[in-house]
Scaffold this active site. Sequence first.
Site, mmCIF file in Angstrom:
data_model
loop_
_atom_site.group_PDB
_atom_site.id
_atom_site.type_symbol
_atom_site.label_atom_id
_atom_site.label_comp_id
_atom_site.label_asym_id
_atom_site.label_seq_id
_atom_site.Cartn_x
_atom_site.Cartn_y
_atom_site.Cartn_z
ATOM 1 N N ASP A 1 0.848 -1.195 0.000
ATOM 2 C CA ASP A 1 0.000 0.000 0.000
ATOM 3 C C ASP A 1 0.882 1.243 0.000
ATOM 4 O OD1 ASP A 1 -3.180 0.515 0.734
ATOM 5 O OD2 ASP A 1 -1.873 2.187 1.267
ATOM 6 N N ARG B 1 -14.252 1.435 8.579
ATOM 7 C CA ARG B 1 -14.402 0.169 7.850
ATOM 8 C C ARG B 1 -13.115 -0.621 7.677
ATOM 9 N NH1 ARG B 1 -13.696 4.348 4.786
ATOM 10 N NH2 ARG B 1 -12.500 4.246 2.867
ATOM 11 N N ASP C 1 -7.919 0.591 -5.265
ATOM 12 C CA ASP C 1 -9.075 1.483 -5.307
ATOM 13 C C ASP C 1 -9.217 2.188 -6.652
ATOM 14 O OD1 ASP C 1 -6.982 3.191 -5.226
ATOM 15 O OD2 ASP C 1 -7.626 4.292 -3.441
ATOM 16 N N PHE D 1 -9.135 1.636 -11.291
ATOM 17 C CA PHE D 1 -9.105 0.756 -12.459
ATOM 18 C C PHE D 1 -7.690 0.568 -13.002
ATOM 19 C CE2 PHE D 1 -13.670 2.020 -13.051
ATOM 20 C CZ PHE D 1 -14.186 0.734 -12.999
ATOM 21 N N CYS E 1 -15.011 5.860 -3.081
ATOM 22 C CA CYS E 1 -15.383 5.938 -1.669
ATOM 23 C C CYS E 1 -15.279 7.366 -1.157
ATOM 24 C CB CYS E 1 -14.490 5.018 -0.846
ATOM 25 S SG CYS E 1 -14.637 3.312 -1.369
#
Lengths: 67, 339
Positions: free
Chosen positions: B53, B64, B123, B125, B179
């Site tokens: 990440d 979440r 997150d 394409f 998001c």
Amino acid sequence: MTLQINGKQVELPDNVNSVKKLLLHYKLESRIAVVELNKEIVKKEEYEKRKLVNGDTLEIVHFIGGG
Amino acid sequence: MKTRYSRQELFLGETAQRKIRNGRILIIGAGALGSSSAEMLARAGVGKITIVDRDYVEWSNLQRQHLFAEEHAEQRIPKAAAAKQRLEQINSHITIHSLICDIHGLNIGEIVKGHDLIIDASDNFEIRLIANDAAVKQGIPFVMGACVASYGTTFTVLPGETPCLHCLFNHLPIDGMTCETVGVISPIVQIITALQVTQVLKILTGAPIEPILKSVDVWKDERADIDVSRLKNADCPTCGSGPTYPYLQYENQTKSEVLCGREAVQIRPAATREFILQTFLDKLKGLVGNPIINPFLLSCEFAGHRIVFFKDGRAIVHGTNDLRIARTVYNRFLQYYTD
């Protein structure tokens, strides 16, 4: 017109009578989507001419970016 | 200790547990999907988990993203590092690698090496198509997952068998729904992760995988399953007969460079396309300061930076020499664009 969409029975105006109009109705026209009509995937070029009739079963998956 | 995996073994069998133990899994993204699948797989006893990440933990993640706690947000700990720390508390008998880096088409090949499977928890394409190319090239399964609002999709790519993502969408989509722009609720994340991790357990233990594209809307209580096997494209640039793996090529990468002496970074997207600047500005209403628009560009203040955005998608992000910050600002800015 009554359609079965993604497992649910949906009542739609009679003028929503093609795959293209259905995608417009759900504001999915500019998204990348896979549409299956009565167990058969509809090609993008056929969205306009593929007519919908009462009782048709559709599965629609559109792609999204998030995660 | 012997009972650790007993409930799972009762269902899957003891040999299956050994196969899970031998699994080496790469998770791309340590956000909502990534932290959830990492936790499930660590608890299931997957022997090696690598989590990659580029971002750090923020307060808006805690609603979440199950691996993170308040201290991580307070100290802005990189997500991959915070995830590793928590995963090692959960299961100290497996190996967790964390990579704090920005994945792109030129570095993904090295990152994927040594893994048997890729989980998509990214997150956007672009990374998804890059990961798809890398997975097909190295011949390993790729379990796509995405969610936003109350809706999510998942599909498993088995190279040589199923269609790949490139077969399903033949160009790089621009998506205004993320998001950050329309929000997300935790239950859809858990549903998509549950579907992804089930696929992973099946692949690791040798159970058959169906070429089914799935979507769920947990709020509307809808789901769709489509058998996409006939969408496999024999001429696909990624999985067809003469693959070029376009998303791994240098010319198709989003490029960023510091503009010397200007405290600014230029971003050039991989795909050039024409943006309708007035539409973009309308979407950005209330989010940007001091906008200036002309036929060639849109200039405005966004997230503490002045962005000059050209109609071909190129942009100059002012007020930083840091490529990573500039790309983050650019990506956030672009989320608000829809045709």
